[in-house]
Design a protein around this motif. Structure first.
Motif, PDB file in Angstrom:
ATOM      1  N   ILE A 188      21.253 -28.016  92.363  1.00 44.84           N
ATOM      2  CA  ILE A 188      21.083 -27.448  91.028  1.00 44.84           C
ATOM      3  C   ILE A 188      22.543 -26.799  90.813  1.00 44.84           C
ATOM      4  O   ILE A 188      23.535 -26.518  91.486  1.00 44.84           O
ATOM      5  CB  ILE A 188      20.190 -26.302  91.347  1.00 44.84           C
ATOM      6  CG1 ILE A 188      20.387 -25.162  91.935  1.00 44.84           C
ATOM      7  CG2 ILE A 188      18.733 -26.779  91.645  1.00 44.84           C
ATOM      8  CD1 ILE A 188      19.531 -23.833  91.732  1.00 44.84           C
ATOM      9  N   SER A 189      22.512 -26.464  89.212  1.00 43.71           N
ATOM     10  CA  SER A 189      23.662 -26.101  88.714  1.00 43.71           C
ATOM     11  C   SER A 189      24.016 -24.601  89.180  1.00 43.71           C
ATOM     12  O   SER A 189      22.899 -23.929  89.338  1.00 43.71           O
ATOM     13  CB  SER A 189      23.623 -26.312  87.021  1.00 43.71           C
ATOM     14  OG  SER A 189      24.582 -25.575  86.629  1.00 43.71           O
ATOM     15  N   TYR A 190      25.272 -24.114  89.107  1.00 43.52           N
ATOM     16  CA  TYR A 190      25.615 -22.637  89.247  1.00 43.52           C
ATOM     17  C   TYR A 190      24.719 -21.615  88.120  1.00 43.52           C
ATOM     18  O   TYR A 190      24.449 -20.577  88.534  1.00 43.52           O
ATOM     19  CB  TYR A 190      26.856 -22.403  89.298  1.00 43.52           C
ATOM     20  CG  TYR A 190      27.499 -22.535  90.601  1.00 43.52           C
ATOM     21  CD1 TYR A 190      27.517 -21.870  91.867  1.00 43.52           C
ATOM     22  CD2 TYR A 190      28.331 -23.952  90.953  1.00 43.52           C
ATOM     23  CE1 TYR A 190      27.960 -21.877  92.933  1.00 43.52           C
ATOM     24  CE2 TYR A 190      28.534 -24.011  92.117  1.00 43.52           C
ATOM     25  CZ  TYR A 190      28.565 -23.230  93.219  1.00 43.52           C
ATOM     26  OH  TYR A 190      29.339 -23.352  94.522  1.00 43.52           O
ATOM     27  N   SER A 230      30.629 -28.087  92.610  1.00 43.59           N
ATOM     28  CA  SER A 230      29.914 -27.653  91.167  1.00 43.59           C
ATOM     29  C   SER A 230      28.182 -27.703  91.426  1.00 43.59           C
ATOM     30  O   SER A 230      27.838 -27.718  90.390  1.00 43.59           O
ATOM     31  CB  SER A 230      30.096 -28.982  90.278  1.00 43.59           C
ATOM     32  OG  SER A 230      29.736 -30.107  90.654  1.00 43.59           O
ATOM     33  N   ASP A 231      27.940 -27.427  92.618  1.00 45.70           N
ATOM     34  CA  ASP A 231      26.384 -27.310  92.622  1.00 45.70           C
ATOM     35  C   ASP A 231      26.281 -26.340  93.781  1.00 45.70           C
ATOM     36  O   ASP A 231      26.878 -25.987  94.743  1.00 45.70           O
ATOM     37  CB  ASP A 231      26.008 -28.515  93.099  1.00 45.70           C
ATOM     38  CG  ASP A 231      26.377 -29.291  94.240  1.00 45.70           C
ATOM     39  OD1 ASP A 231      27.401 -28.714  94.825  1.00 45.70           O
ATOM     40  OD2 ASP A 231      25.860 -30.218  94.768  1.00 45.70           O
ATOM     41  N   PRO A 270      29.101 -34.934  88.300  1.00 42.68           N
ATOM     42  CA  PRO A 270      30.761 -34.478  88.008  1.00 42.68           C
ATOM     43  C   PRO A 270      31.025 -34.401  86.541  1.00 42.68           C
ATOM     44  O   PRO A 270      30.629 -35.300  85.832  1.00 42.68           O
ATOM     45  CB  PRO A 270      31.219 -35.723  88.755  1.00 42.68           C
ATOM     46  CG  PRO A 270      30.314 -36.207  89.792  1.00 42.68           C
ATOM     47  CD  PRO A 270      29.129 -36.066  89.143  1.00 42.68           C
ATOM     48  N   HIS A 271      31.877 -33.746  86.121  1.00 43.19           N
ATOM     49  CA  HIS A 271      32.513 -33.417  84.789  1.00 43.19           C
ATOM     50  C   HIS A 271      34.074 -33.839  84.852  1.00 43.19           C
ATOM     51  O   HIS A 271      34.610 -33.341  85.845  1.00 43.19           O
ATOM     52  CB  HIS A 271      32.321 -31.974  84.175  1.00 43.19           C
ATOM     53  CG  HIS A 271      30.696 -32.023  84.004  1.00 43.19           C
ATOM     54  ND1 HIS A 271      29.985 -31.779  84.804  1.00 43.19           N
ATOM     55  CD2 HIS A 271      29.983 -32.144  82.860  1.00 43.19           C
ATOM     56  CE1 HIS A 271      28.648 -31.437  84.453  1.00 43.19           C
ATOM     57  NE2 HIS A 271      28.740 -31.701  83.172  1.00 43.19           N
TER      58      HIS A 271
END
Length: 278
Positions: A188-190, A230-231, A270-271
């Motif tokens: 999940i996202s931060y 990022s996760d 990924p960004h």
């Protein structure tokens, strides 16, 4: 060239003898086929009754059943060869004596074969592996199809059938004893609330457990496994029936992904950020 001997040869007797030999060979082959079929059937029935009466494990029953059929087949082949040689007026007694000498020579000279037989005997005696079990041995993974005194047949997951000499089985990892573990990591996202995400995932796991009979324990959200670039990685673990762990993992991934989407919880990806310097 003198061909008188051809005319003088008793061809009628030759044809008669040849016909008798062919009839005998056909009869012997038919008897061998019938004996093998009847004997194999009796062996299968005997082990089926043994399984019912003594509650023997099905894998153990298949292992001993195939081994017994192989030994019985080798015995029939030896008798077949002995009788066929006897048809051609060879002495059977010297053949049997010769077989004993050959066996003695194998015992002294063929160390690899002896090692195969000894290792196979202890594998069967100690019940290290049985038919239909998922194991790792000799650097290979797969499902056991047959355990013999000389070789073990292992079916890989790509369909390849491996014939492994027993002496090469230095250690065995049996993945089919007891319950198996299904493990799923989901990110999940931060920016998301971790407690909320874990609560949502656990409710989804509880629903899956009610519908899937192959799940024996769990699935349980055990907590945050790692913090990525990022996760946030959350781990889910369940105990399943033998060989059902992969199907449960696939089912969990699908259901958990759908649950996160329904609750608007972002699964990061990924960004890339491009900075143009002027």
């Amino acid at each position: 060239m003198d061909f008188e001997w051809i005319m003088q040869y008793d061809w009628s007797a030759f044809i008669l003898n040849l016909t008798i030999i062919l009839v005998q060979l056909i009869a012997i082959i038919l008897v061998y086929w019938l004996a093998k079929k009847i004997g194999s059937g009796l062996i299968i029935k005997s082990f089926s009754k043994l399984q019912e009466q003594q509650g023997m494990h099905p894998g153990r029953t298949k292992t001993l059943e195939k081994l017994t059929i192989n030994v019985f087949t080798y015995f029939l082949i030896f008798i077949l060869i002995t009788i066929v040689i006897g048809i051609f007026d060879y002495e059977i007694a010297p053949l049997i004596a010769g077989a004993g000498i050959i066996g003695l020579a194998i015992g002294f000279g063929a160390q690899g074969l002896v090692s195969d037989v000894v290792t196979g005997f202890f594998i069967l005696l100690e019940k290290q592996i049985e038919v239909d079990e998922y194991v790792s041995m000799a650097g290979l993974d797969g499902v056991v199809e047959e355990v013999g005194l000389r070789t073990t047949k292992l079916r890989g997951f790509d369909g390849t059938l491996h014939f492994i000499p027993n002496r090469q089985i230095a250690n065995v990892s049996n993945h089919s004893r007891g319950t198996m573990r299904a493990l799923v990591d989901i990110s999940i996202s931060y920016d998301e609330n971790i407690d909320k995400a874990m609560d949502v995932l656990q409710k989804s796991c509880d629903e899956i457990a009610k519908l899937d009979e192959t799940i024996k324990e769990g699935p349980n959200v055990v907590g945050v496994q790692s913090l990525g670039d990022s996760d946030v990685v959350i781990r889910i673990i369940a105990k399943t029936e033998n060989m059902a762990q992969w199907a449960v993992e696939r089912r969990l991934r699908k259901a958990l992904k759908e649950t996160l989407d329904q609750h608007g919880i972002e699964i990061p990806f990924p960004h890339q950020v491009y900075i143009e310097k002027k």
